[in-house]
Design a protein around this motif. Structure first.
Motif, PDB file in Angstrom:
ATOM      1  N   HIS A  23       0.838  -1.206   0.000  1.00  0.00           N
ATOM      2  CA  HIS A  23       0.000   0.000   0.000  1.00  0.00           C
ATOM      3  C   HIS A  23       0.867   1.248   0.000  1.00  0.00           C
ATOM      4  O   HIS A  23       0.572   2.220  -0.723  1.00  0.00           O
ATOM      5  N   LEU A  24       1.938   1.249   0.788  1.00  0.00           N
ATOM      6  CA  LEU A  24       2.821   2.410   0.848  1.00  0.00           C
ATOM      7  C   LEU A  24       3.462   2.666  -0.508  1.00  0.00           C
ATOM      8  O   LEU A  24       3.565   3.820  -0.957  1.00  0.00           O
ATOM      9  N   THR A  25       3.887   1.598  -1.181  1.00  0.00           N
ATOM     10  CA  THR A  25       4.495   1.765  -2.508  1.00  0.00           C
ATOM     11  C   THR A  25       3.506   2.392  -3.473  1.00  0.00           C
ATOM     12  O   THR A  25       3.842   3.324  -4.223  1.00  0.00           O
ATOM     13  N   ARG A  26       2.268   1.893  -3.478  1.00  0.00           N
ATOM     14  CA  ARG A  26       1.258   2.444  -4.385  1.00  0.00           C
ATOM     15  C   ARG A  26       0.975   3.907  -4.059  1.00  0.00           C
ATOM     16  O   ARG A  26       0.819   4.746  -4.953  1.00  0.00           O
ATOM     17  N   TRP A  27       0.913   4.231  -2.767  1.00  0.00           N
ATOM     18  CA  TRP A  27       0.671   5.621  -2.357  1.00  0.00           C
ATOM     19  C   TRP A  27       1.833   6.517  -2.783  1.00  0.00           C
ATOM     20  O   TRP A  27       1.626   7.618  -3.310  1.00  0.00           O
ATOM     21  N   ARG A  28       3.058   6.057  -2.564  1.00  0.00           N
ATOM     22  CA  ARG A  28       4.227   6.857  -2.946  1.00  0.00           C
ATOM     23  C   ARG A  28       4.250   7.128  -4.446  1.00  0.00           C
ATOM     24  O   ARG A  28       4.544   8.248  -4.882  1.00  0.00           O
ATOM     25  N   LEU A  29       3.943   6.115  -5.232  1.00  0.00           N
ATOM     26  CA  LEU A  29       3.994   6.296  -6.680  1.00  0.00           C
ATOM     27  C   LEU A  29       2.846   7.170  -7.174  1.00  0.00           C
ATOM     28  O   LEU A  29       2.999   7.904  -8.156  1.00  0.00           O
ATOM     29  N   SER A  30       1.699   7.131  -6.509  1.00  0.00           N
ATOM     30  CA  SER A  30       0.604   8.043  -6.858  1.00  0.00           C
ATOM     31  C   SER A  30       1.003   9.481  -6.561  1.00  0.00           C
ATOM     32  O   SER A  30       0.762  10.388  -7.362  1.00  0.00           O
ATOM     33  N   LEU A  31       1.635   9.697  -5.400  1.00  0.00           N
ATOM     34  CA  LEU A  31       2.118  11.032  -5.068  1.00  0.00           C
ATOM     35  C   LEU A  31       3.167  11.497  -6.068  1.00  0.00           C
ATOM     36  O   LEU A  31       3.170  12.660  -6.499  1.00  0.00           O
ATOM     37  N   ALA A  32       4.061  10.594  -6.444  1.00  0.00           N
ATOM     38  CA  ALA A  32       5.098  10.935  -7.423  1.00  0.00           C
ATOM     39  C   ALA A  32       4.465  11.344  -8.747  1.00  0.00           C
ATOM     40  O   ALA A  32       4.895  12.314  -9.388  1.00  0.00           O
ATOM     41  N   ALA A  33       3.436  10.601  -9.166  1.00  0.00           N
ATOM     42  CA  ALA A  33       2.762  10.935 -10.421  1.00  0.00           C
ATOM     43  C   ALA A  33       2.146  12.326 -10.356  1.00  0.00           C
ATOM     44  O   ALA A  33       2.199  13.084 -11.333  1.00  0.00           O
TER      45      ALA A  33
END
Length: 335
Positions: free
Chosen positions: A256-266
């Protein structure tokens, strides 16, 4: 931040399109602007919204519709009235044969329609972009959601009705904030309904343990989290945290953290002033290379490719959207 806070921050950064429409029948508009979210408020009279697939829905005074997604829909005085006007991406308004209508249907500041004093008065707020983090919540909405008149909405609707035709300094910022507040209020109303089906991670925020875990991860994505570190912070065992988190959220904590981080990065990649190195630091990756590798593995695109693809849609120049005085009667291009 949580998804509702992200909804405030995301569209606000890009600006929303607001308009008061004044119409006498017969009238019908096909909306194909591909906007991720539109709020339609009936201030007076009534209107019908007909989705591309599904049954028409009638809106009475005080009722609100949230239209989500890129599919076309029609707003009209009656489901049987054929479209006369088309709203395109960039909020460009034309007749069916492509004739532009900026000037011919202007009725004043942020006001547009086929008559100065119409039977139906609508307020429309269109978010032309949505952040990656916000989209995760919007995807849970039905394509067309209607909400009845509600005392909780009335003060905001009344204030928006008053402010939308004003042309004071800073008025755009005032209107953006009012629309944001109304949208959040509407979404909160929907999230409490029995028929609402928000994402599992959103529902899990109400759990005393997992809600706290989600807030720690979401508010501090740059922290070097591990399951063990998160469990220690929360005062529970690693296995108990992992088991409960996965059961409620639908994925393990680090996934979940990885998905959240990559959404923020996007989302951060939308800002051309931010370097990849700065973005990597903000979302918890030690190097730009580490972020690029994770981004490409998960999304199939490099950060540079994602940034290049997210070029904003060209819209009608702002000076032609609103009439500000008698010498400049160019009307808005949105319904």
């Amino acid at each position: 931040m949580d998804a509702l806070a992200a909804l405030l921050d995301g569209p606000r950064a890009q600006g929303a399109f607001l308009l008061r429409s004044v119409m006498d029948p017969p009238w019908s508009m096909r909306i194909q602007d591909r906007s991720p979210l539109t709020v339609v408020v009936i201030a007076q009279g009534h209107a019908w919204i007909t989705p591309e697939t599904g049954s028409p829905l009638q809106l009475a005074p005080g009722e609100v519709a949230l239209v989500r997604g890129h599919r076309p829909y029609t707003v009209s005085d009656s489901p049987g009235t054929p479209p006369q006007i088309v709203i395109h991406p960039g909020q460009i308004c034309t007749t069916l044969d492509g004739t532009r209508l900026e000037e011919t249907m202007s009725q004043g500041v942020r006001t547009w329609g086929n008559t100065p004093e119409g039977e139906t008065v609508m307020l429309t707020g269109t978010y032309e972009t949505a952040t990656e983090t916000t989209q995760q919540l919007l995807n849970a909405l039905p394509p067309l959601l209607t909400l009845p008149a509600d005392p909780a909405h009335t003060p905001l609707i009344s204030l928006l009705t008053t402010e939308i035709t004003q042309d004071s300094p800073g008025q755009t910022a005032v209107l953006d904030r009012l629309l944001d507040l109304l949208t959040i209020t509407l979404l909160r109303t929907w999230l409490t309904r029995k028929d609402a089906r928000p994402p599992a991670w959103y529902q899990a925020q109400s759990d005393p343990l997992i809600g706290q875990a989600l807030r720690l991860l979401h508010h501090n994505p740059s922290h070097p989290w591990t399951v063990e570190l998160l469990a220690t912070k929360l005062g529970v065992s690693r296995s108990a945290l992992a088991r409960r988190f996965t059961a409620l959220v639908g994925e393990p904590p680090m996934a979940h953290l990885t998905r959240w981080r990559l959404s923020l990065a996007a989302d951060l990649l939308e800002d051309p002033a931010l370097t990849l190195e700065a973005i990597a630091r903000r979302v918890g990756y030690a190097t730009p290379y580490a972020l690029s590798t994770a981004f490409k593995r998960t999304r199939g695109l490099t950060p540079a490719q994602h940034r290049a693809r997210r070029t904003p849609i060209s819209r009608t120049p702002p000076e032609t959207l609103y009439a500000t005085d008698g010498a400049n009667q160019h009307g808005p291009t949105r319904m």
